[in-house]
Scaffold this motif. Structure first.
Motif, mmCIF file in Angstrom:
data_model
loop_
_atom_site.group_PDB
_atom_site.id
_atom_site.type_symbol
_atom_site.label_atom_id
_atom_site.label_comp_id
_atom_site.label_asym_id
_atom_site.label_seq_id
_atom_site.Cartn_x
_atom_site.Cartn_y
_atom_site.Cartn_z
ATOM 1 N N SER A 60 30.317 35.703 43.763
ATOM 2 C CA SER A 60 30.401 35.470 42.393
ATOM 3 C C SER A 60 31.489 34.872 42.020
ATOM 4 N N TYR A 61 32.824 34.872 42.574
ATOM 5 C CA TYR A 61 34.010 34.405 42.190
ATOM 6 C C TYR A 61 34.144 32.692 42.616
ATOM 7 N N THR A 62 33.130 32.291 43.266
ATOM 8 C CA THR A 62 32.963 30.827 43.452
ATOM 9 C C THR A 62 32.664 30.176 42.143
ATOM 10 N N GLY A 96 32.827 31.559 50.181
ATOM 11 C CA GLY A 96 33.671 32.810 49.962
ATOM 12 C C GLY A 96 34.880 32.894 50.570
ATOM 13 N N VAL A 97 35.572 33.684 50.997
ATOM 14 C CA VAL A 97 36.897 33.603 51.807
ATOM 15 C C VAL A 97 36.602 33.949 53.265
ATOM 16 N N TRP A 98 37.706 33.667 54.043
ATOM 17 C CA TRP A 98 37.271 33.891 55.488
ATOM 18 C C TRP A 98 36.972 35.148 55.782
ATOM 19 N N GLY A 121 42.352 32.097 52.818
ATOM 20 C CA GLY A 121 42.688 33.683 52.826
ATOM 21 C C GLY A 121 42.504 34.577 51.823
ATOM 22 N N CYS A 122 43.154 35.929 51.685
ATOM 23 C CA CYS A 122 42.871 36.784 50.827
ATOM 24 C C CYS A 122 44.101 37.570 50.928
ATOM 25 N N THR A 123 45.049 37.827 49.707
ATOM 26 C CA THR A 123 46.300 38.536 49.942
ATOM 27 C C THR A 123 46.059 39.956 50.631
ATOM 28 N N LEU A 124 44.863 40.504 50.316
ATOM 29 C CA LEU A 124 44.360 41.869 50.979
ATOM 30 C C LEU A 124 44.422 41.760 52.597
ATOM 31 N N ALA A 125 43.438 40.738 52.971
ATOM 32 C CA ALA A 125 43.078 40.413 54.152
ATOM 33 C C ALA A 125 44.259 40.074 55.247
ATOM 34 N N ILE A 149 36.634 45.972 53.231
ATOM 35 C CA ILE A 149 35.975 44.671 53.953
ATOM 36 C C ILE A 149 37.128 43.832 53.749
ATOM 37 N N ASN A 150 37.900 43.764 52.761
ATOM 38 C CA ASN A 150 38.646 42.800 52.401
ATOM 39 C C ASN A 150 40.070 42.940 53.596
ATOM 40 N N SER A 151 39.466 42.714 54.969
ATOM 41 C CA SER A 151 40.487 42.776 55.934
ATOM 42 C C SER A 151 39.790 41.880 57.074
ATOM 43 N N SER A 211 47.851 44.262 48.239
ATOM 44 C CA SER A 211 47.268 44.281 47.017
ATOM 45 C C SER A 211 46.464 42.816 46.755
ATOM 46 N N CYS A 212 45.657 42.860 45.697
ATOM 47 C CA CYS A 212 44.880 41.555 45.630
ATOM 48 C C CYS A 212 45.868 40.973 44.198
ATOM 49 N N CYS A 213 46.219 39.662 44.748
ATOM 50 C CA CYS A 213 46.993 39.007 43.896
ATOM 51 C C CYS A 213 46.463 38.458 42.312
ATOM 52 N N VAL A 214 45.135 38.758 42.326
ATOM 53 C CA VAL A 214 44.631 38.586 40.989
ATOM 54 C C VAL A 214 44.467 39.957 40.180
ATOM 55 N N HIS A 215 44.027 40.976 40.837
ATOM 56 C CA HIS A 215 43.794 42.304 40.250
ATOM 57 C C HIS A 215 44.990 42.857 39.964
ATOM 58 N N ASP A 216 46.173 42.837 40.828
ATOM 59 C CA ASP A 216 47.372 43.619 40.705
ATOM 60 C C ASP A 216 48.206 42.942 39.779
ATOM 61 N N PRO A 239 38.009 47.892 40.968
ATOM 62 C CA PRO A 239 39.010 48.844 41.453
ATOM 63 C C PRO A 239 40.270 48.338 42.301
ATOM 64 N N GLU A 240 40.541 47.227 42.484
ATOM 65 C CA GLU A 240 41.592 46.521 42.870
ATOM 66 C C GLU A 240 42.711 46.558 41.998
ATOM 67 N N CYS A 241 42.392 46.960 40.649
ATOM 68 C CA CYS A 241 43.458 47.186 39.452
ATOM 69 C C CYS A 241 44.394 48.260 39.689
ATOM 70 N N VAL A 297 42.715 34.043 38.399
ATOM 71 C CA VAL A 297 41.720 33.244 38.981
ATOM 72 C C VAL A 297 42.147 33.068 40.734
ATOM 73 N N CYS A 298 41.195 33.367 41.297
ATOM 74 C CA CYS A 298 41.608 33.537 43.016
ATOM 75 C C CYS A 298 41.533 32.160 43.622
ATOM 76 N N SER A 299 42.641 31.704 43.995
ATOM 77 C CA SER A 299 42.745 30.241 44.434
ATOM 78 C C SER A 299 42.139 29.917 45.606
ATOM 79 N N TYR A 300 41.788 31.330 46.339
ATOM 80 C CA TYR A 300 41.148 31.119 47.612
ATOM 81 C C TYR A 300 39.816 30.877 47.618
ATOM 82 N N MET A 301 39.253 31.616 46.639
ATOM 83 C CA MET A 301 37.755 31.404 46.267
ATOM 84 C C MET A 301 37.469 30.132 45.778
ATOM 85 N N LYS A 302 38.420 29.533 44.979
ATOM 86 C CA LYS A 302 38.337 28.290 44.400
ATOM 87 C C LYS A 302 38.570 27.247 45.356
HETATM 88 FE FE1 SF4 Z 1 41.195 38.752 48.120
HETATM 89 FE FE2 SF4 Z 1 41.795 39.179 45.282
HETATM 90 FE FE3 SF4 Z 1 40.970 36.663 46.135
HETATM 91 FE FE4 SF4 Z 1 39.368 39.049 46.102
HETATM 92 S S1 SF4 Z 1 40.145 38.033 44.351
HETATM 93 S S2 SF4 Z 1 39.441 37.425 47.675
HETATM 94 S S3 SF4 Z 1 40.878 40.360 46.865
HETATM 95 S S4 SF4 Z 1 42.962 37.561 46.884
#
Ligand code: SF4
Ligand code: 13P
Length: 344
Positions: A60-62, A96-98, A121-125, A149-151, A211-216, A239-241, A297-302
């Motif tokens: 849903s973030y794409t 999605g992301v990797w 990527g994903c800052t969590l994974a 799962i974000n790992s 942490s998630c770079c969007v929600h943190d 819940p990543e907030c 905005v999650c630049s990885y999803m985008k």
């Molecule tokens: Fe990772 Fe945050 Fe992007 Fe979700 S929103 S994929 S947790 S960086």
């Protein structure tokens, strides 16, 4: 592939019918011209999907042109993993992301899995390695370990079970003992500790520091600002907030949880402490409701777009083809399957 003006116009109007209420940025909505620009790509992708027996799964973030233009299924991490696991098509294109595409490959290894964004990527994974988990487990022998799962697959392979934002609290509660290792999201770990205490089943959570770079980035002040500007607003968060943000919100849950909450609520105005793509989905699906989104905005999803989705279907680059080492995949599969078993 070439299409007549009539085909392009019909496809653009189909898309515009879905996207007319959707924000393209804070200041602008999707226009018919945007849909006319997208239409040749969505037509070509949908034609290639049939030719290659492929499905597109989109988080849903794409962006909405992917979510509504070409996706066969859209959802949160858990729903997309379920879809990938039971998918019968030959090719899974994962927008999605990797780590999400990697999970799809692990669950359905005979399929060709492609990710348009490449190694997004994903800052969590990306915050943790298998060796980091091994060290943590060695410091706390006998303590069960959960991973979000974000790992990476390597991290999943070192853990007893994997969780998503939709089942994390239930699974944490079900784990034996009064201590639990949870990686790699520190803020989610803090939220688990608070929720388990609230439920009367407290556990000490041993966490790592990702942490998630969007929600943190959300702060209590953002919730307070929303409530001051819109007295009747209902505020939702992922819940990543941070816990001090979550405690001020009306609902905290996965992207699917937030979408279900909106569907079931009689409220008309929602504050969304989450990524822009979910706001877009809710705008498309609830034109009668209004969504206020501070930022995020999650630049990885985008990194996924129509052009690289088409490219992946025609002739994927090496980094768009998902492969997972067999030993790692075997270990990660156990942890993911444990999640399905433990999910209510
Ligand atoms: Fe990772 Fe945050 Fe992007 Fe979700 S929103 S994929 S947790 S960086
Ligand atoms: P969901 O599983 O809730 O969709 O979350 C995925 C994610 O990456 C949130 O940032």
């Amino acid at each position: 592939m070439s299409y007549t003006q009539a085909q392009i116009s019909a496809e653009a109007h189909r898309l515009y019918g879905l996207l007319a209420c959707v924000s393209k940025s804070k200041a602008a909505k999707w226009t018919l011209q945007d849909c006319l620009d997208a239409a040749p790509y969505t037509l070509a992708i949908n034609e290639l999907k049939k030719e290659k027996n492929a499905v597109v799964l989109a988080h849903s973030y794409t962006t909405p042109d992917l979510v509504y233009g070409v996706a066969d299924f859209r959802g949160d991490s858990y729903q997309l993993a379920q879809q990938a696991r039971t998918c019968e098509a030959d090719v899974i294109v994962f927008a999605g992301v990797w780590f999400m595409a990697e999970t799809a490959k692990i669950l359905n290894p005979t399929k060709r899995v492609l990710i348009p964004a490449g190694r997004a990527g994903c800052t969590l994974a990306d915050s943790m390695t298998a060796q980091d988990v091994q060290k943590l487990r060695a410091q706390h022998p006998g303590v069960p370990a959960l991973c979000y799962i974000n790992s990476s697959a390597e991290v999943k392979a070192q853990c007893d079970a994997c969780v998503t934002s939709g089942n994390v609290f239930d699974i944490a509660q079900k784990m034996p003992g009064n201590e639990l290792i949870f990686v790699p999201d520190l803020l989610m770990a803090q939220n688990i500790e608070i929720e388990l205490k609230r439920c009367g089943t407290p556990k000490r959570i041993i966490a790592s520091g990702g942490s998630c770079c969007v929600h943190d980035k959300y702060l209590p002040q953002h919730v307070e600002n929303l409530r001051a500007a819109y007295p009747h607003i209902v505020v939702l968060a992922h819940p990543e907030c941070a816990p001090d943000v979550c405690k001020l919100c009306d609902y905290v849950g996965s992207t699917k949880g937030m979408a279900d909450y909106v569907s079931q609520s009689s409220a008309a105005l929602f504050g969304m402490l989450t990524e822009f793509g979910l706001v877009n989905r809710l705008e498309a699906e609830h034109p009668d409701k209004q969504f206020i989104w501070p930022f995020g905005v999650c630049s990885y999803m985008k990194k996924n777009n129509l052009l690289n989705t088409l490219g992946a279907l025609v002739n994927p680059r090496a980094d768009q083809i998902v492969e997972v080492d067999a030993t790692v995949a075997d270990g990660a599969l156990k942890s993911i399957e444990k999640m399905f078993e433990l999910t209510k």
